[in-house]
Design a protein around this motif. Structure first.
Motif, short mmCIF file in Angstrom:
data_model
loop_
_atom_site.label_atom_id
_atom_site.label_comp_id
_atom_site.label_asym_id
_atom_site.label_seq_id
_atom_site.Cartn_x
_atom_site.Cartn_y
_atom_site.Cartn_z
N HIS A 72 -11.48 -5.55 7.45
CA HIS A 72 -11.62 -6.47 6.33
C HIS A 72 -10.73 -6.05 5.16
O HIS A 72 -10.01 -6.86 4.58
CB HIS A 72 -13.08 -6.52 5.88
CG HIS A 72 -13.29 -7.09 4.53
ND1 HIS A 72 -13.24 -8.45 4.27
CD2 HIS A 72 -13.54 -6.50 3.33
CE1 HIS A 72 -13.45 -8.66 2.98
NE2 HIS A 72 -13.64 -7.49 2.39
N GLN A 73 -10.76 -4.76 4.83
CA GLN A 73 -9.97 -4.27 3.70
C GLN A 73 -8.47 -4.34 4.01
O GLN A 73 -7.67 -4.62 3.12
CB GLN A 73 -10.37 -2.84 3.35
CG GLN A 73 -11.75 -2.77 2.72
CD GLN A 73 -12.24 -1.36 2.50
OE1 GLN A 73 -11.87 -0.44 3.24
NE2 GLN A 73 -13.07 -1.18 1.50
N ARG A 74 -8.10 -4.13 5.25
CA ARG A 74 -6.69 -4.16 5.63
C ARG A 74 -6.14 -5.58 5.69
O ARG A 74 -5.02 -5.83 5.28
CB ARG A 74 -6.52 -3.48 6.98
CG ARG A 74 -5.09 -3.30 7.43
CD ARG A 74 -4.99 -2.64 8.80
NE ARG A 74 -5.47 -3.52 9.85
CZ ARG A 74 -6.58 -3.32 10.57
NH1 ARG A 74 -7.33 -2.26 10.38
NH2 ARG A 74 -6.95 -4.17 11.51
N VAL A 75 -6.95 -6.53 6.18
CA VAL A 75 -6.44 -7.86 6.47
C VAL A 75 -7.00 -8.95 5.57
O VAL A 75 -6.25 -9.78 5.06
CB VAL A 75 -6.72 -8.23 7.95
CG1 VAL A 75 -6.23 -9.61 8.28
CG2 VAL A 75 -6.08 -7.22 8.88
N ASP A 76 -8.30 -8.98 5.36
CA ASP A 76 -8.96 -10.15 4.76
C ASP A 76 -9.20 -10.07 3.26
O ASP A 76 -9.13 -11.08 2.58
CB ASP A 76 -10.31 -10.39 5.44
CG ASP A 76 -10.14 -10.87 6.87
OD1 ASP A 76 -9.14 -11.54 7.14
OD2 ASP A 76 -11.01 -10.57 7.69
N CYS A 77 -9.56 -8.92 2.75
CA CYS A 77 -10.03 -8.83 1.37
C CYS A 77 -8.93 -9.17 0.37
O CYS A 77 -7.81 -8.66 0.45
CB CYS A 77 -10.58 -7.44 1.07
SG CYS A 77 -11.45 -7.36 -0.50
N GLY A 78 -9.26 -10.02 -0.57
CA GLY A 78 -8.28 -10.43 -1.58
C GLY A 78 -7.27 -11.41 -1.00
O GLY A 78 -7.46 -11.99 0.06
N ASN A 79 -6.20 -11.62 -1.69
CA ASN A 79 -5.14 -12.51 -1.22
C ASN A 79 -4.06 -11.70 -0.52
O ASN A 79 -3.00 -11.46 -1.06
CB ASN A 79 -4.55 -13.30 -2.39
CG ASN A 79 -5.54 -14.29 -2.94
OD1 ASN A 79 -6.34 -14.83 -2.19
ND2 ASN A 79 -5.50 -14.52 -4.24
N LYS A 80 -4.37 -11.27 0.68
CA LYS A 80 -3.40 -10.50 1.46
C LYS A 80 -2.30 -11.43 1.95
O LYS A 80 -2.54 -12.56 2.33
CB LYS A 80 -4.06 -9.82 2.66
CG LYS A 80 -5.18 -8.87 2.32
CD LYS A 80 -4.66 -7.59 1.78
CE LYS A 80 -5.85 -6.67 1.54
NZ LYS A 80 -5.54 -5.44 0.97
N GLU A 81 -1.09 -10.91 1.95
CA GLU A 81 0.04 -11.70 2.44
C GLU A 81 -0.07 -11.81 3.95
O GLU A 81 -0.40 -10.85 4.64
CB GLU A 81 1.35 -11.00 2.08
CG GLU A 81 2.58 -11.76 2.50
CD GLU A 81 3.86 -11.02 2.16
OE1 GLU A 81 4.87 -11.32 2.81
OE2 GLU A 81 3.82 -10.14 1.29
#
Length: 110
Positions: A72-81
């Protein structure tokens, strides 16, 4: 001595097996019920199971598994590019498998 052993083995085979006399169903916090065996002379006190929770420090989302939180932190959280872009139409995807599926469905003629 062997005769005594043979007699004791024969007696063990003839003894009836005892089974639990009561069976209860336990419901823990609405998560569903499961059978609980209570043997004669015993009492049952439910003990709640501790569930490990891993919480994202950025958005507060909770996960049961630490690997899920890391993903989640690597891919999903926030507006990940979105890292994976199609070289044919410039669409972008979060996951490589989504790009592969897109190319297979839209660009490969078969």
């Amino acid at each position: 001595m062997l005769e005594r052993k043979a007699r004791s083995i024969g007696q063990e085979e003839q003894e009836p097996l005892s089974f639990p006399s009561k069976s209860k169903t336990h419901d823990s916090s609405g998560a569903g019920s499961y059978p609980v065996v209570v043997y004669p002379g015993e009492s049952y006190v439910p003990i709640p199971m501790m569930q490990a929770e891993y919480v994202c420090t950025d958005c507060g989302k909770k996960y049961k598994w630490q690997d899920s939180l890391k993903r989640h932190q690597r891919v999903d959280c926030g507006n990940k590019e979105k890292k994976f872009s199609c070289h044919m139409c410039d669409r972008k995807f979060k996951y490589r498998y989504e790009l592969r599926n897109h190319i297979t469905a839209h660009h490969i003629t078969g």
